[in-house]
Motif scaffolding. Structure first.
Motif: not given
Length: 137
Positions: A43-69
Motif C-alpha cells: 500500500i505504501a508503494k501505491v500511495v507513492e505511485e499515485h500521489e495519494v493524500e489520504q487513506i480511507v480504511l474500511g472499519y468492519p463494525i458489527t451491525l449493532q455498531g459494536e467493535v468486534g474482533k
C-alpha cells in the motif's frame, strides 16, 4: 486530492482510488495478503505511485455498531500502516459494502469464480464512493 480506500480482508485486500478532484471512485487492484507487513508495504508503494493524500480504511463494525474482533484487527493494521505512510488514515464504517459488491457483480452476471477475484476491489470502490459522497454533503 486523491484518496485511497482499502477493503481489508483476511486473504485479499481491495483497493480503490479517487480521481484527482476527489469526486469519483474507481477500482484499483486486489492485493493477496500474506502478512500485514507485506500489505502495508504494498500500500505504501501505491500511495507513492499515485500521489495519494489520504487513506480511507474500511472499519468492519458489527451491525449493532459494536467493535468486534475484525474491527480490532483493522485498528491494529491501521497503526502498522501508519508506520509505512505519511498520509492521514481514516477508519470508515464499511458495513454491508461486501454484500453490496456481491449484489452488483451478480446483477452483472459475473461467474462465482470471477466474482471472488474482484469483489474486494469493488467493495473498496463502494466504500470510497460512499466516503466521498459523505464529504460532499
Amino acid at each position: 486530492m486523491r484518496t485511497l480506500a482499502i477493503d481489508y480482508g483476511e486473504r485479499r485486500v481491495g483497493l480503490a482510488l479517487s480521481d484527482p478532484t476527489g469526486f469519483l471512485a474507481s477500482s484499483l487492484k486486489v492485493i493477496l495478503r500474506e502478512s500485514d507487513k507485506q500489505v502495508a508495504m504494498d500500500i505504501a508503494k501505491v500511495v507513492e505511485e499515485h500521489e495519494v493524500e489520504q487513506i480511507v480504511l474500511g472499519y468492519p463494525i458489527t451491525l449493532q455498531g459494536e467493535v468486534g474482533k475484525k474491527a480490532q484487527h483493522v485498528e491494529s493494521f491501521s497503526r502498522l500502516l501508519g508506520q509505512h505512510v505519511s498520509v492521514p488514515i481514516t477508519l470508515f464504517d464499511e458495513r454491508l459494502t461486501t454484500v453490496s459488491a456481491q449484489r452488483v457483480l451478480i446483477e452483472a452476471d459475473m461467474s462465482r469464480k470471477k466474482r471472488k477475484t474482484v469483489v474486494d476491489a469493488v467493495a473498496a470502490t463502494i466504500l470510497l464512493q460512499t466516503y466521498l459522497d459523505s464529504k460532499s454533503h
